[in-house]
Scaffold this motif. Structure first.
Motif, PDB file in Angstrom:
ATOM      1  N   ASP A   1      13.847   2.581  -5.520  1.00  0.00           N
ATOM      2  CA  ASP A   1      14.046   1.419  -6.389  1.00  0.00           C
ATOM      3  C   ASP A   1      13.673   0.101  -5.717  1.00  0.00           C
ATOM      4  O   ASP A   1      13.668  -0.945  -6.370  1.00  0.00           O
ATOM      5  CB  ASP A   1      15.503   1.355  -6.863  1.00  0.00           C
ATOM      6  N   SER A   2      13.384   0.153  -4.421  1.00  0.00           N
ATOM      7  CA  SER A   2      13.013  -1.062  -3.696  1.00  0.00           C
ATOM      8  C   SER A   2      11.502  -1.331  -3.739  1.00  0.00           C
ATOM      9  O   SER A   2      11.028  -2.278  -3.114  1.00  0.00           O
ATOM     10  CB  SER A   2      13.469  -0.964  -2.233  1.00  0.00           C
ATOM     11  N   PHE A   3      10.769  -0.501  -4.486  1.00  0.00           N
ATOM     12  CA  PHE A   3       9.319  -0.655  -4.592  1.00  0.00           C
ATOM     13  C   PHE A   3       8.929  -0.811  -6.060  1.00  0.00           C
ATOM     14  O   PHE A   3       9.490  -0.157  -6.929  1.00  0.00           O
ATOM     15  CB  PHE A   3       8.601   0.555  -3.985  1.00  0.00           C
ATOM     16  N   SER A   4       7.966  -1.675  -6.315  1.00  0.00           N
ATOM     17  CA  SER A   4       7.533  -1.897  -7.690  1.00  0.00           C
ATOM     18  C   SER A   4       6.073  -2.321  -7.734  1.00  0.00           C
ATOM     19  O   SER A   4       5.496  -2.754  -6.728  1.00  0.00           O
ATOM     20  CB  SER A   4       8.403  -2.955  -8.374  1.00  0.00           C
ATOM     21  N   VAL A   5       5.489  -2.200  -8.907  1.00  0.00           N
ATOM     22  CA  VAL A   5       4.104  -2.594  -9.137  1.00  0.00           C
ATOM     23  C   VAL A   5       4.074  -4.045  -9.597  1.00  0.00           C
ATOM     24  O   VAL A   5       4.746  -4.410 -10.567  1.00  0.00           O
ATOM     25  CB  VAL A   5       3.446  -1.690 -10.194  1.00  0.00           C
ATOM     26  N   ALA A   6       3.322  -4.881  -8.895  1.00  0.00           N
ATOM     27  CA  ALA A   6       3.248  -6.296  -9.253  1.00  0.00           C
ATOM     28  C   ALA A   6       2.025  -6.924  -8.598  1.00  0.00           C
ATOM     29  O   ALA A   6       1.574  -6.489  -7.539  1.00  0.00           O
ATOM     30  CB  ALA A   6       4.516  -7.036  -8.825  1.00  0.00           C
TER      31      ALA A   6
ATOM     32  N   GLN B   1       6.909   5.055  -2.341  1.00  0.00           N
ATOM     33  CA  GLN B   1       8.194   5.608  -2.779  1.00  0.00           C
ATOM     34  C   GLN B   1       8.402   7.009  -2.231  1.00  0.00           C
ATOM     35  O   GLN B   1       9.524   7.391  -1.881  1.00  0.00           O
ATOM     36  CB  GLN B   1       8.253   5.618  -4.303  1.00  0.00           C
ATOM     37  N   ARG B   2       7.319   7.769  -2.130  1.00  0.00           N
ATOM     38  CA  ARG B   2       7.422   9.108  -1.548  1.00  0.00           C
ATOM     39  C   ARG B   2       7.743   9.016  -0.052  1.00  0.00           C
ATOM     40  O   ARG B   2       8.468   9.849   0.497  1.00  0.00           O
ATOM     41  CB  ARG B   2       6.103   9.857  -1.758  1.00  0.00           C
TER      42      ARG B   2
ATOM     43  N   ALA C   1       0.840  -1.201   0.000  1.00  0.00           N
ATOM     44  CA  ALA C   1       0.000   0.000   0.000  1.00  0.00           C
ATOM     45  C   ALA C   1       0.877   1.254   0.000  1.00  0.00           C
ATOM     46  O   ALA C   1       1.822   1.343  -0.787  1.00  0.00           O
ATOM     47  CB  ALA C   1      -0.970  -0.039   1.181  1.00  0.00           C
ATOM     48  N   ASN C   2       0.622   2.196   0.915  1.00  0.00           N
ATOM     49  CA  ASN C   2       1.374   3.451   0.909  1.00  0.00           C
ATOM     50  C   ASN C   2       2.662   3.388   1.719  1.00  0.00           C
ATOM     51  O   ASN C   2       3.334   4.406   1.906  1.00  0.00           O
ATOM     52  CB  ASN C   2       0.500   4.591   1.436  1.00  0.00           C
ATOM     53  N   GLY C   3       3.022   2.209   2.230  1.00  0.00           N
ATOM     54  CA  GLY C   3       4.274   2.053   2.968  1.00  0.00           C
ATOM     55  C   GLY C   3       4.173   2.346   4.452  1.00  0.00           C
ATOM     56  O   GLY C   3       5.183   2.240   5.170  1.00  0.00           O
TER      57      GLY C   3
ATOM     58  N   HIS D   1      11.338  -2.900   1.524  1.00  0.00           N
ATOM     59  CA  HIS D   1      11.054  -3.287   0.148  1.00  0.00           C
ATOM     60  C   HIS D   1       9.551  -3.508   0.057  1.00  0.00           C
ATOM     61  O   HIS D   1       8.915  -3.915   1.033  1.00  0.00           O
ATOM     62  CB  HIS D   1      11.773  -4.578  -0.237  1.00  0.00           C
ATOM     63  N   GLY D   2       8.963  -3.276  -1.110  1.00  0.00           N
ATOM     64  CA  GLY D   2       7.536  -3.491  -1.220  1.00  0.00           C
ATOM     65  C   GLY D   2       7.053  -3.653  -2.645  1.00  0.00           C
ATOM     66  O   GLY D   2       7.664  -3.140  -3.592  1.00  0.00           O
ATOM     67  N   ILE D   3       5.960  -4.400  -2.795  1.00  0.00           N
ATOM     68  CA  ILE D   3       5.243  -4.473  -4.068  1.00  0.00           C
ATOM     69  C   ILE D   3       3.754  -4.281  -3.789  1.00  0.00           C
ATOM     70  O   ILE D   3       3.269  -4.592  -2.702  1.00  0.00           O
ATOM     71  CB  ILE D   3       5.472  -5.811  -4.810  1.00  0.00           C
TER      72      ILE D   3
END
Length: 334
Positions: free
Chosen positions: A100-105, A92-93, A57-59, A79-81
């Motif tokens: 770079d440790s977050f991505s859409v998946a 990421q914000r 989600a938003n971290g 790290h997160g997806i």
């Protein structure tokens, strides 16, 4: 269709209040309820390391867990997806130095390119019929000694879920569990399953003083040995454990040539004994156990171990220290 509908529902609910970080992470009750229902996840922390939140989600949960772990003197790297791009952007914000440790998946179909010390996720990200397979897939992203932390957040009127039972049905050993109101958490540890040969007393007496000098952190609790099968050489830990158990019943004595200790830079990153397999017996046993899946080349690794080290000056001294080990033959059996 199921995941498309879920993505639409998550986007609509989580992004409805742009100024509410708790809503953007799935809660609408504020900081007090957040602490009450999420802090139990920190009970799974037993060390620092890389923490992957599958469905980040938003971290906010990552940020919270990192803070709770810090109270226990553990440092976590986030790290997160997530399958909602807008939520990944918010995470990421929140972690600008770790973008770079977050991505859409999609959590169910995502294939990791590395492993993590902790992998946390929720059962409700997939249909109930897929829970067991989902747990297996997330467990595969854990490093040796790492943990899969599986959660279930129950809505009012929803049936309870036994998270530990899901892990057990997936063939994973439950190593702990925790809970909070309407929250069930359990975790499974990715243990090192290996087939290795303990060295004879005569060889250990020569090798251990060198290990105590070069690697004192491991020498005291991990005696010198030769590893025939490594923990990551099969697609699942349960499969490797079963294969090793069967192979161990059939192994007859065979010869390995044990030579000089050598130091290697990453990715091998350690101190190893040069070893040769003159009868090819070790390689044959490995082939029967690993079946080629994720398999390492025993002969090539040990041929590499016999080559010159890149750190020539220290290596010359180490070779003199260990000259009495060179070309020594030991008859070894499991």
């Amino acid at each position: 269709m199921w995941f498309a509908a879920l993505r639409e529902a998550v986007s609509s609910h989580y992004l409805a209040e742009p100024d509410n970080p708790f809503r953007q992470s799935g809660r609408t009750s504020g900081a007090g309820r957040w602490q009450e229902t999420r802090r139990c996840i920190a009970d799974a922390m037993h060390r620092g390391g890389d923490f992957l939140d599958v469905g980040c989600a938003n971290g906010l949960l990552l940020e919270s867990v990192i803070g709770w772990a810090r109270e226990r003197s553990f440092t976590l790297k986030p790290h997160g997806i997530d399958f909602v791009p807008e939520l990944v952007a918010l995470a990421q914000r929140r972690f600008p130095n770790e973008r770079d440790s977050f991505s859409v998946a999609n959590a169910f179909y995502w294939e990791p390119t590395r492993t993590y010390d902790f992998v946390r996720t929720n059962l409700e990200y997939t249909p109930r019929a897929d829970w067991v397979e989902f747990a297996r897939r997330q467990f595969a992203a854990g490093s040796a000694g790492g943990r899969l932390i599986l959660c279930h957040y129950r809505n009012t009127g929803e049936a309870e879920a036994d998270v530990a039972a899901v892990l057990s049905e997936a063939g994973l050993d439950v190593s702990g569990r925790s809970a909070a109101p309407n929250v069930d958490v359990a975790w499974a540890e990715r243990t090192r399953v290996q087939l290795r040969i303990e060295l004879s007393r005569a060889l250990r007496d020569q090798i251990e003083p060198l290990r105590a000098r070069w690697n004192p952190e491991r020498a005291s609790d991990n005696p010198a040995h030769v590893t025939l099968i490594y923990h990551d050489e099969a697609t699942s830990e349960a499969l490797l454990r079963a294969r090793i158990a069967a192979a161990a019943m059939e192994i007859a004595p065979f010869d390995l040539m044990v030579g000089s200790p050598r130091r290697f830079e990453p990715p091998l990153d350690g101190i190893y004994l040069a070893a040769a397999d003159p009868s090819n017996a070790a390689s044959r046993r490995r082939a029967r156990t690993t079946h080629g899946a994720n398999s390492r080349d025993f002969s090539r690794r040990n041929a590499c171990a016999s080559s010159a080290s890149r750190s020539s000056t220290p290596q010359t001294k180490r070779s003199r220290d260990s000259r009495s080990l060179a070309d020594r033959t030991s008859r070894l059996a499991d």
